[in-house]
Write an enzyme that holds these catalytic residues in place. Structure first.
Site, PDB file in Angstrom:
ATOM      1  N   HIS A 356      32.781  27.965  40.119  1.00  0.00           N
ATOM      2  CA  HIS A 356      32.434  29.212  40.816  1.00  0.00           C
ATOM      3  C   HIS A 356      31.149  29.838  40.305  1.00  0.00           C
ATOM      4  O   HIS A 356      30.822  30.954  40.707  1.00  0.00           O
ATOM      5  CB  HIS A 356      33.529  30.260  40.635  1.00  0.00           C
ATOM      6  CG  HIS A 356      34.833  29.908  41.255  1.00  0.00           C
ATOM      7  ND1 HIS A 356      35.175  30.252  42.542  1.00  0.00           N
ATOM      8  CD2 HIS A 356      35.893  29.232  40.763  1.00  0.00           C
ATOM      9  CE1 HIS A 356      36.394  29.814  42.809  1.00  0.00           C
ATOM     10  NE2 HIS A 356      36.851  29.192  41.743  1.00  0.00           N
ATOM     11  N   LYS A 534      31.148  45.242  45.291  1.00  0.00           N
ATOM     12  CA  LYS A 534      31.355  44.018  44.507  1.00  0.00           C
ATOM     13  C   LYS A 534      31.255  44.407  43.037  1.00  0.00           C
ATOM     14  O   LYS A 534      30.910  45.550  42.724  1.00  0.00           O
ATOM     15  CB  LYS A 534      30.295  42.968  44.844  1.00  0.00           C
ATOM     16  CG  LYS A 534      28.853  43.517  44.931  1.00  0.00           C
ATOM     17  CD  LYS A 534      27.861  42.484  45.452  1.00  0.00           C
ATOM     18  CE  LYS A 534      27.777  42.357  46.941  1.00  0.00           C
ATOM     19  NZ  LYS A 534      28.261  41.094  47.452  1.00  0.00           N
ATOM     20  N   ARG A 535      31.533  43.471  42.127  1.00  0.00           N
ATOM     21  CA  ARG A 535      31.327  43.773  40.717  1.00  0.00           C
ATOM     22  C   ARG A 535      29.879  44.185  40.492  1.00  0.00           C
ATOM     23  O   ARG A 535      28.976  43.703  41.183  1.00  0.00           O
ATOM     24  CB  ARG A 535      31.662  42.541  39.858  1.00  0.00           C
ATOM     25  CG  ARG A 535      33.140  42.310  39.664  1.00  0.00           C
ATOM     26  CD  ARG A 535      33.838  43.495  39.047  1.00  0.00           C
ATOM     27  NE  ARG A 535      33.626  43.496  37.601  1.00  0.00           N
ATOM     28  CZ  ARG A 535      34.575  43.178  36.718  1.00  0.00           C
ATOM     29  NH1 ARG A 535      35.798  42.880  37.096  1.00  0.00           N
ATOM     30  NH2 ARG A 535      34.310  43.193  35.427  1.00  0.00           N
ATOM     31  N   LYS A 540      23.503  40.653  41.273  1.00  0.00           N
ATOM     32  CA  LYS A 540      23.885  41.147  42.605  1.00  0.00           C
ATOM     33  C   LYS A 540      22.947  42.259  43.071  1.00  0.00           C
ATOM     34  O   LYS A 540      22.961  42.654  44.231  1.00  0.00           O
ATOM     35  CB  LYS A 540      25.339  41.627  42.591  1.00  0.00           C
ATOM     36  CG  LYS A 540      26.342  40.495  42.306  1.00  0.00           C
ATOM     37  CD  LYS A 540      27.771  41.018  42.244  1.00  0.00           C
ATOM     38  CE  LYS A 540      28.793  39.988  41.790  1.00  0.00           C
ATOM     39  NZ  LYS A 540      29.211  39.045  42.833  1.00  0.00           N
ATOM     40  N   THR A 642      32.428  36.314  49.153  1.00  0.00           N
ATOM     41  CA  THR A 642      33.456  36.301  50.191  1.00  0.00           C
ATOM     42  C   THR A 642      33.473  37.663  50.886  1.00  0.00           C
ATOM     43  O   THR A 642      33.863  37.759  52.042  1.00  0.00           O
ATOM     44  CB  THR A 642      34.845  36.004  49.595  1.00  0.00           C
ATOM     45  OG1 THR A 642      35.010  36.784  48.407  1.00  0.00           O
ATOM     46  CG2 THR A 642      34.986  34.539  49.251  1.00  0.00           C
ATOM     47  N   LYS A 646      33.884  38.923  54.945  1.00  0.00           N
ATOM     48  CA  LYS A 646      34.763  39.997  55.435  1.00  0.00           C
ATOM     49  C   LYS A 646      33.978  40.961  56.317  1.00  0.00           C
ATOM     50  O   LYS A 646      34.447  41.378  57.385  1.00  0.00           O
ATOM     51  CB  LYS A 646      35.398  40.746  54.245  1.00  0.00           C
ATOM     52  CG  LYS A 646      36.377  39.883  53.470  1.00  0.00           C
ATOM     53  CD  LYS A 646      36.779  40.477  52.121  1.00  0.00           C
ATOM     54  CE  LYS A 646      37.423  39.386  51.261  1.00  0.00           C
ATOM     55  NZ  LYS A 646      37.461  39.717  49.827  1.00  0.00           N
TER      56      LYS A 646
HETATM   57  C1  F58 Z   1      32.965  34.448  42.053  1.00  0.00           C
HETATM   58  N1  F58 Z   1      33.189  34.358  40.631  1.00  0.00           N
HETATM   59  C2  F58 Z   1      31.532  34.154  42.447  1.00  0.00           C
HETATM   60  N2  F58 Z   1      34.224  35.027  38.688  1.00  0.00           N
HETATM   61  O1  F58 Z   1      30.647  35.013  41.748  1.00  0.00           O
HETATM   62  C3  F58 Z   1      31.394  34.375  43.950  1.00  0.00           C
HETATM   63  O2  F58 Z   1      30.101  34.035  44.375  1.00  0.00           O
HETATM   64  C4  F58 Z   1      32.421  33.524  44.682  1.00  0.00           C
HETATM   65  O3  F58 Z   1      32.442  33.841  46.040  1.00  0.00           O
HETATM   66  C5  F58 Z   1      33.819  33.753  44.122  1.00  0.00           C
HETATM   67  O4  F58 Z   1      33.829  33.539  42.716  1.00  0.00           O
HETATM   68  C6  F58 Z   1      34.850  32.824  44.736  1.00  0.00           C
HETATM   69  O5  F58 Z   1      34.393  31.500  44.687  1.00  0.00           O
HETATM   70  C7  F58 Z   1      34.022  35.221  40.029  1.00  0.00           C
HETATM   71  O6  F58 Z   1      34.608  36.102  40.652  1.00  0.00           O
HETATM   72  C8  F58 Z   1      34.974  35.787  37.890  1.00  0.00           C
HETATM   73  O7  F58 Z   1      35.371  36.887  38.222  1.00  0.00           O
HETATM   74  C9  F58 Z   1      35.331  35.189  36.537  1.00  0.00           C
HETATM   75  C10 F58 Z   1      36.446  35.936  35.878  1.00  0.00           C
HETATM   76  C11 F58 Z   1      36.778  35.398  34.505  1.00  0.00           C
HETATM   77  C12 F58 Z   1      35.578  35.318  33.589  1.00  0.00           C
HETATM   78  C13 F58 Z   1      34.429  34.582  34.252  1.00  0.00           C
HETATM   79  C14 F58 Z   1      34.089  35.116  35.658  1.00  0.00           C
END
Ligand code: F58
Length: 799
Positions: A356, A534-535, A540, A642, A646
């Protein structure tokens, strides 16, 4: 396989069931019931309806001895369930009526449920959408994860700064789960390994119990239900009676405290591997319990171990469960006596890994010494896996290197398939992080572009629009989302456009009413709703959005009588508690918001709103209300996104870079219905190599320069004028995410949007084309892709 018949229940019978649960499960009568009691009673009554299809599905899988999918994920960001389950069972109207007959407001009852926030962001929410699609597609599957006592922290602002407090969703009883005290496994840590007669045995120094809690996951129309099994950590020995009898109560409860710590809290870190021993223990804890559990199930069916890959597909959601490889090898070789090479090959036949992220800091690595201390046998097995891999490929990639155990490389080597999450991302995975491994195993990497469940992210969250779609193309679209394509011709139909616009307006008003009640904020629903949720992360580029906001404010003040398009900029999202720069950006957004919102010159033209504590439920208000979706990451950095899907599905137009799934969204909705700007991933890499690229970009942009001077000079922080001097300074010298280089192109595109938005009819036409062409982004399509290309599992025929 056959299907479970649709659930049939009328409001009168559901009402009786609700009262029965109120009386006998909660011990309350109608006159003393609180909102919580009503919500629990409704949930338990709905849960009862799920049980029959759940049993039926489980029975069918056993009878057919079907292959099962195991989705291992540290995170499942589920949100609320009452409405989701009512909708999937197709009893939402009945539920509404039953509650009304009891004098209860269904919406208030639904809103009483705390979000199950067992995830940080996109990765966790993807896992939740996948569960929904697996059940809808009737694929036999288990989700496996951790039953965290505390989900993602709650965010609030104090003087504009993010403050985190512990979240407590389990302080109330969780209505949807079934405790399974009989399903428990002992999980070890530390200790030593003995070898005799060529056989190794691990003797852990410390153990905890992994105890199962099951939540049924019902698919669309209640046809099928899978299980989400979450593990809670409990002490092997309840407490130390000897210490207790001595009066040392702290020491007496030490074993319990230690064990429970493992499933106490979700790591709130979406950037870097924390390097904490506890995180490694959490990962091993849930992975080992899951692997033991699925192996027990497999063996109980009387299969031979060599057949494991024909019966079991294990998907690793990122590297967090990558220890599944060595753990499965350990069980196959050390416990069940398979030769090591065969154990490795068998495990690989089951395992697949989803990547990811390309951010190097987010790729997990463990200090080898720590790893060997906590998992001594796995450390040795990884060395053997590495030897076999090096012998097969001749190098150069190692799994253990420079004193680190590299979990990405481990996951790759132990998987028969590795996938990226959008076309662009998968290409970059091949060219960058796993370049050499891709050369060594050219068939291994495949793409599976992410998707979202249309049940939650259109049908449920956007009733005005889903009702209109039902009336226009019938009701089959929620599990065949590409049927939305049939709306495309209606984009030119004046009456449909008017109805589509009215649905958007209703959503904006719903959001406004909710924010008014929650935060006392007033929104002008005639303005454009421009939303970035988003985060908070530098890549971003919430900062770029904010700089553009300040530039727009300047332009409005320079020309107060100009023909401005009223806009509300909405930001929402949390920053990892230890991520200093992200928290600085939050503070700045709040400072800028305070200043601009108080300026009479901006009144009615520009407003900034940053509601605290973004979560799934808040997204369900925001997404349907958006006119404009901000997807503005530095190209090459957002693996997929994602949220972008949406918004498009709910009829927002996107302003975005060529990054992640934006690329595919633009291809599908049409370039003329998507606002593209900024450098491409290739151009980003080239520009970054140029000396002083940021200074040059800032030099060349009077608009940006002025904004930066205001921020650095304290225009938004008069109480501490130099608060953002460092942030602005860094933008000149260390603008790794190229905010400065993309700024002008972003600003100009926004001004084009201002002009285009005024043509309401044409904007609505293009919004409709976003909805009608976003059907491909259903997570049903994604899951069908995994089933076909990775898991090799059959789907039950569709009704
Ligand atoms: C996200 N990663 C990607 N990681 O940033 C996003 O582009 C993608 O659409 C999504 O995954 C699904 O594939 C992400 O959310 C985390 O939150 C992890 C949590 C645990 C520590 C490392 C990052």
């Amino acid at each position: 396989m056959t299907f479970h018949a649709p659930i049939e229940i009328d409001a009168q019978s559901l009402r009786s069931e609700i009262i029965r649960h109120l009386n006998y499960s909660l011990g309350k009568d109608e006159t003393h019931a609180s909102l919580h009691d009503w919500r629990m009673s409704l949930s338990l009554a709905l849960r009862d309806l799920v049980v029959a299809p759940w049993f039926a599905s489980t029975r069918k899988v056993y009878e057919a001895r079907a292959k099962r999918v195991y989705y291992l994920s540290m995170e499942f960001l589920i949100g609320r369930l009452v409405e989701d389950i009512a909708i999937n069972l197709r009893v939402e109207d009945v539920a509404r009526e039953a509650m009304a007959s009891l004098g209860q407001d269904y919406a208030a009852v639904v809103a009483d449920e705390p979000d199950a926030a067992l995830g940080n962001g996109g990765l966790g929410r993807l896992a939740a959408c996948f569960l929904d699609s697996l059940s809808t597609l009737q694929i036999p599957a288990y989700g496996y994860g951790i039953r965290y006592e505390h989900g993602l922290f709650e965010q609030h602002f104090e003087d504009g700064r993010q403050i985190e407090t512990a979240e407590g969703w389990l302080t109330q009883r969780h209505a949807w789960e079934f405790e399974r005290p009989e399903v428990a496994y002992e999980i070890g840590f530390g200790g030593y390994v003995s070898e005799s007669g060529g056989k190794a045995a691990w003797h852990p120094g410390e153990t905890v119990i992994a105890s199962a809690y099951d939540t049924p996951i019902i698919g669309w129309k209640g046809r099928w239900a899978n299980t989400l099994r979450l593990w809670a950590a409990k002490p092997t020995r309840l407490f130390d009676l000897e210490s207790f009898n001595r009066g040392d109560y702290m020491a007496a409860s030490a074993p319990e405290t230690l064990a429970r710590t493992i499933s106490r809290v979700l790591y709130p870190d979406d950037t870097t591997d924390t390097g904490k021993e506890l995180r490694l223990k959490q990962e091993y804890f849930f992975t080992a319990a899951s692997i033991q559990d699925l192996l027990r199930r497999f063996l109980s069916e009387g299969n031979a171990l060599a057949e494991l890959p024909q019966h079991v597909a294990i998907q690793l959601n990122d590297t967090h469960p990558a220890i599944a490889g060595p753990e499965l090898v350990r069980l196959l070789a050390d416990v069940h006596g398979l030769p090591m090479a065969e154990a490795i090959a068998t495990a690989r036949g089951c395992l697949a890994y989803t990547n990811h992220t390309l951010l190097p800091e987010a790729l997990e690595r463990w200090p080898e010494a720590l790893f060997a201390q906590i998992l001594p046998r796995h450390h040795r097995i990884i060395e053997l896996i590495e030897d076999a891999h090096l012998a097969a490929t001749g190098g150069p990639v190692r799994i253990i290197e420079d004193g680190s155990v590299k979990m990405g490389e481990l996951a790759f080597v132990m998987a028969h398939r590795v996938n990226g999450v959008s076309a662009l991302h998968t290409g970059l995975v091949k060219q960058t992080v796993f370049r050499d491994l891709h050369q060594a195993y050219p068939e291994r990497i495949v793409n599976q572009t992410n998707g979202i469940t249309p049940r939650r992210w259109l049908y449920s969250c956007n009733r005005p629009l889903s009702g209109l779609i039902d009336r226009s193309i019938g009701t089959e679209w929620p599990d065949d989302l590409e049927q939305l394509g049939r709306l495309s011709p209606l984009a030119d139909d004046g009456a449909f456009r008017e109805a589509f616009r009215a649905a958007k307006q209703a959503n904006k008003e719903r959001l406004a009413a909710w924010l008014k009640a929650r935060d006392g904020i007033t929104l002008d629903t005639a303005a454009m709703f421009d939303i970035q949720i988003k985060r908070i992360h530098e890549y971003k580029r919430q900062l770029m959005n904010l700089l553009e906001t300040v530039a727009l404010w300047n332009a409005i003040r320079d020309n107060p009588n100009g023909d401005w398009t009223p806009r509300i900029k909405i930001f929402a999202g949390k920053a990892a508690p230890g991520y200093f720069v992200a928290k600085e950006i939050i503070h700045l957004i709040n400072d800028v918001a305070r200043t601009i919102n108080a300026d009479p010159a901006a009144r009615g033209l520009l407003q900034i709103v940053y509601p605290a504590n973004y979560n799934v439920s808040m997204a369900e208000y925001l997404v349907p209300a958006a006119d404009l979706s901000e997807q503005i990451s530095t190209a090459g950095k957002e693996a997929s996104g994602t949220g972008n899907m949406k918004f498009a599905l709910n009829g927002a137009l996107t302003i975005g870079t060529l990054d992640g799934a934006n690329v595919e969204i633009r291809e599908r909705v049409g370039a003329e219905n998507f606002y593209l700007f900024g450098l491409t991933a290739e151009e980003v890499t080239a520009r970054r190599a140029e000396p002083d690229f940021a200074r040059h970009a800032i030099e060349a942009s009077p608009t940006l320069r002025r904004v930066l001077e205001q921020i650095a000079g304290g225009a938004f922080s008069p109480d501490e004028p130099r608060r953002y001097a460092g942030l602005v300074h860094r933008l000149h010298d260390h603008d790794y995410f190229l905010v400065s280089c993309d700024f002008d192109s972003y600003y100009e595109t926004q001004r084009r949007i201002d002009a285009d938005y005024r043509d309401t009819g044409d904007w609505t036409r293009r919004a409709i084309l976003n909805t009608s062409n976003a059907g491909w982004f259903s997570s049903d399509r994604t899951i069908a892709g995994y089933a076909e290309d990775i898991w090799n599992v059959g789907r039950a025929p569709r009704r």
